[in-house]
Design a protein around this motif. Structure first.
Motif, PDB file in Angstrom:
ATOM      1  N   VAL A 164       0.847  -1.190   0.000  1.00 35.90           N
ATOM      2  CA  VAL A 164       0.000   0.000   0.000  1.00 35.90           C
ATOM      3  C   VAL A 164       0.887   1.248   0.000  1.00 35.90           C
ATOM      4  N   GLU A 165       0.657   2.128  -0.937  1.00 35.12           N
ATOM      5  CA  GLU A 165       1.464   3.340  -1.054  1.00 35.12           C
ATOM      6  C   GLU A 165       1.255   4.242   0.162  1.00 35.12           C
ATOM      7  N   SER A 166       2.359   4.818   0.654  1.00 32.74           N
ATOM      8  CA  SER A 166       2.289   5.763   1.774  1.00 32.74           C
ATOM      9  C   SER A 166       2.423   7.180   1.246  1.00 32.74           C
ATOM     10  N   ILE A 167       1.676   8.099   1.839  1.00 31.78           N
ATOM     11  CA  ILE A 167       1.681   9.496   1.405  1.00 31.78           C
ATOM     12  C   ILE A 167       1.753  10.409   2.622  1.00 31.78           C
ATOM     13  N   MET A 168       1.981  11.683   2.378  1.00 28.74           N
ATOM     14  CA  MET A 168       1.888  12.651   3.459  1.00 28.74           C
ATOM     15  C   MET A 168       0.415  12.867   3.788  1.00 28.74           C
ATOM     16  N   ASN A 169       0.080  12.860   5.058  1.00 25.29           N
ATOM     17  CA  ASN A 169      -1.304  13.087   5.465  1.00 25.29           C
ATOM     18  C   ASN A 169      -1.837  14.356   4.791  1.00 25.29           C
TER      19      ASN A 169
END
Length: 261
Positions: free
Chosen positions: A30-35
């Motif tokens: 699952v790709e992680s992003i900045m909130n």
């Protein structure tokens, strides 16, 4: 002016799914992003810096890979990035997280303003910002939708309310959390990306920030998530098709059946 922005690396909401075996969020693949809310906090900090001068330091607590969001923040105008990372932080709830961030802010040194997103999309508690302010003994305001005026001594903002907004003036140093209405985050420039690639990210452990082992991670968390699950569907479901008129007729027929029982 020195502004500290707290950001968090979160799973991309469009890819979030539950592991049926462990009943926890499946993060592998699952790709992680900045909130997303934190992006707006960062943009507001950079805008204030451009207006008054100063520096923007971005702070995150997380695993080593969370360094990626710090480099992204630098590419968008931040000056420095600090990663607070330690296995001892694992399992922290909002209480332990706000304590850890507060100790990190104190270790960084004096600042004039702390900015946070209203909430993180993976927890949705909106507790860390106010908790951090209380830990730091700072005046704070949540759900800021507009910054009206900033000086070296105070900040005046609009706080979003259900029936409009309040105008709040705070002496600095202070903390505020922001909503998405406050601005439109900029896209990183090529120059910014090059700067971010070369940036040295400072890393701090629990020892570096002087954290009490009993106040961090699971040991310092009065609440724990025992299980995360998708609720089972309840009752019969029926999908109507056709034109709007046909769907209305189908709905009325269905309702009449139930009303006559």
């Amino acid at each position: 002016m020195h502004i500290i922005v707290c950001v968090k690396q979160v799973p991309d909401a469009k890819d979030v799914r539950l592991d049926p075996k462990t009943n926890t969020l499946a993060r592998e693949g699952v790709e992680s992003i900045m909130n997303p809310y934190d992006r707006h906090a960062l943009e507001e900090a950079v805008a204030i810096k451009e207006q008054l001068g100063g520096t923007v330091t971005v702070l995150t607590m997380g695993p080593p890979q969370a360094e990626a969001v710090l480099r992204e923040a630098i590419a968008c105008g931040a000056d420095d990035g600090i990663l607070v990372s330690d296995r001892a932080f694992a399992g922290a709830d909002t209480w332990a997280t706000s304590y850890t961030l507060a100790k990190a802010v104190e270790a960084i040194g004096p600042c004039d303003l702390v900015l946070c997103g209203k909430q993180a999309i993976d927890g949705d508690t909106a507790q860390v910002g106010p908790g951090l302010a209380r830990r730091l003994d700072l005046p704070y305001v949540t759900c800021v939708q507009k910054t009206r005026q900033v000086t070296a001594a105070a900040i005046e903002v609009e706080r979003m309310m259900d029936d409009g907004f309040d105008v709040v003036r705070l002496p600095l140093p202070a903390l505020m959390t922001v909503v998405k209405d406050i601005n439109e985050p900029r896209v990183a420039s090529l120059k910014g990306k090059m700067k971010a690639k070369k940036a040295v990210i400072k890393k701090m452990t629990a020892t570096d920030i002087g954290a009490d082992p009993g106040c961090i991670g699971l040991a310092g968390s009065p609440t724990q998530v025992v299980r995360v699950f998708s609720p089972e569907p309840r009752g019969d479901r029926q999908v109507f098709s056709g034109s709007v008129e046909e769907q209305v007729d189908q709905l009325m027929t269905c309702l009449k059946v139930h009303l006559t029982h």
